[in-house]
Design a protein around this motif. Structure first.
Motif, PDB file in Angstrom:
ATOM      1  N   ILE A  44      50.341  16.041  -3.190  1.00 61.45           N
ATOM      2  CA  ILE A  44      50.338  15.837  -1.750  1.00 61.45           C
ATOM      3  C   ILE A  44      49.338  14.740  -1.417  1.00 61.45           C
ATOM      4  CG2 ILE A  44      51.039  18.188  -1.172  1.00 61.45           C
ATOM      5  CD1 ILE A  44      48.068  18.736  -0.491  1.00 61.45           C
ATOM      6  N   LYS A  45      49.597  14.027  -0.351  1.00 57.21           N
ATOM      7  CA  LYS A  45      48.643  13.029   0.140  1.00 57.21           C
ATOM      8  C   LYS A  45      47.617  13.761   0.994  1.00 57.21           C
ATOM      9  CE  LYS A  45      50.304   9.107  -1.369  1.00 57.21           C
ATOM     10  NZ  LYS A  45      49.560   8.145  -2.118  1.00 57.21           N
ATOM     11  N   PHE A  46      46.347  13.428   0.797  1.00 58.24           N
ATOM     12  CA  PHE A  46      45.283  14.105   1.510  1.00 58.24           C
ATOM     13  C   PHE A  46      44.337  13.081   2.106  1.00 58.24           C
ATOM     14  CE2 PHE A  46      41.158  16.371   1.601  1.00 58.24           C
ATOM     15  CZ  PHE A  46      41.517  17.410   2.438  1.00 58.24           C
ATOM     16  N   LEU A  47      44.192  13.155   3.409  1.00 59.35           N
ATOM     17  CA  LEU A  47      43.325  12.230   4.137  1.00 59.35           C
ATOM     18  C   LEU A  47      43.663  10.798   3.765  1.00 59.35           C
ATOM     19  CD1 LEU A  47      39.980  14.237   3.952  1.00 59.35           C
ATOM     20  CD2 LEU A  47      41.607  14.158   5.839  1.00 59.35           C
ATOM     21  N   ASP A  48      42.694  10.019   3.322  1.00 58.33           N
ATOM     22  CA  ASP A  48      42.962   8.615   3.011  1.00 58.33           C
ATOM     23  C   ASP A  48      42.980   8.319   1.513  1.00 58.33           C
ATOM     24  OD1 ASP A  48      40.279   9.026   2.617  1.00 58.33           O
ATOM     25  OD2 ASP A  48      39.625   7.199   3.628  1.00 58.33           O
ATOM     26  N   HIS A  49      43.194   9.355   0.707  1.00 55.23           N
ATOM     27  CA  HIS A  49      43.246   9.149  -0.742  1.00 55.23           C
ATOM     28  C   HIS A  49      44.425   8.244  -1.098  1.00 55.23           C
ATOM     29  CE1 HIS A  49      40.371  12.310  -2.213  1.00 55.23           C
ATOM     30  NE2 HIS A  49      40.442  12.562  -0.914  1.00 55.23           N
ATOM     31  N   VAL A  50      44.208   7.358  -2.043  1.00 56.06           N
ATOM     32  CA  VAL A  50      45.261   6.451  -2.484  1.00 56.06           C
ATOM     33  C   VAL A  50      46.265   7.196  -3.356  1.00 56.06           C
ATOM     34  CG1 VAL A  50      45.741   4.362  -3.820  1.00 56.06           C
ATOM     35  CG2 VAL A  50      43.722   4.468  -2.370  1.00 56.06           C
ATOM     36  N   TRP A  51      45.793   8.132  -4.174  1.00 53.90           N
ATOM     37  CA  TRP A  51      46.664   8.860  -5.085  1.00 53.90           C
ATOM     38  C   TRP A  51      46.873  10.284  -4.587  1.00 53.90           C
ATOM     39  CZ3 TRP A  51      43.335  12.604  -6.867  1.00 53.90           C
ATOM     40  CH2 TRP A  51      41.983  12.280  -6.883  1.00 53.90           C
ATOM     41  N   ALA A  52      47.974  10.869  -4.994  1.00 50.99           N
ATOM     42  CA  ALA A  52      48.300  12.238  -4.576  1.00 50.99           C
ATOM     43  C   ALA A  52      47.421  13.235  -5.320  1.00 50.99           C
ATOM     44  CB  ALA A  52      49.770  12.528  -4.851  1.00 50.99           C
ATOM     45  N   ILE A  53      47.085  14.328  -4.664  1.00 57.31           N
ATOM     46  CA  ILE A  53      46.342  15.397  -5.309  1.00 57.31           C
ATOM     47  C   ILE A  53      47.193  16.655  -5.304  1.00 57.31           C
ATOM     48  CG2 ILE A  53      44.098  14.448  -4.677  1.00 57.31           C
ATOM     49  CD1 ILE A  53      43.951  16.559  -2.459  1.00 57.31           C
ATOM     50  N   GLU A  54      46.818  17.614  -6.116  1.00 59.34           N
ATOM     51  CA  GLU A  54      47.551  18.871  -6.184  1.00 59.34           C
ATOM     52  C   GLU A  54      47.061  19.812  -5.095  1.00 59.34           C
ATOM     53  OE1 GLU A  54      46.175  19.978  -9.938  1.00 59.34           O
ATOM     54  OE2 GLU A  54      47.295  18.457 -10.989  1.00 59.34           O
ATOM     55  N   PRO A  55      47.967  20.561  -4.466  1.00 55.79           N
ATOM     56  CA  PRO A  55      47.507  21.509  -3.455  1.00 55.79           C
ATOM     57  C   PRO A  55      46.798  22.714  -4.083  1.00 55.79           C
ATOM     58  CG  PRO A  55      49.888  21.637  -3.701  1.00 55.79           C
ATOM     59  CD  PRO A  55      49.411  20.495  -4.564  1.00 55.79           C
TER      60      PRO A  55
END
Length: 87
Positions: A44-55
């Motif tokens: 998932i995209k979180f805030l302004d992160h360039v790469w996706a993170i896992e929920p």
């Protein structure tokens, strides 16, 4: 006789079992509560992160042959994204 099977969840396990059942000739319908498939391993995209993170703390290792074989079988290997964050 065409047996119908419902699979609950479109995570890695749900998609894998559905794939195996379809190979054996079953009619499979996958039910997923979320708007995206992937279960705990989806990014998932979180805030302004360039790469996706896992929920959740759950992930795939891109060197695992079963994952790449599954993606290749379903012509979706190009959908798997890998990231190498700098720490």
């Amino acid at each position: 006789m065409n047996k119908k099977i419902a699979v609950v969840g479109a995570g890695y396990c749900g998609m894998s079992v559905a794939s195996e059942l379809m190979k054996k000739g079953f009619s499979v319908h996958i039910f997923e509560a979320d708007s995206k498939a992937g279960g705990l391993a989806k990014g998932i995209k979180f805030l302004d992160h360039v790469w996706a993170i896992e929920p959740f703390y759950h992930h795939w290792f891109n060197k695992e042959k079963s994952i790449t074989d599954f993606a290749k079988f379903h012509s979706s290997a190009d959908l798997i994204k890998t990231y190498k964050p700098t720490t």
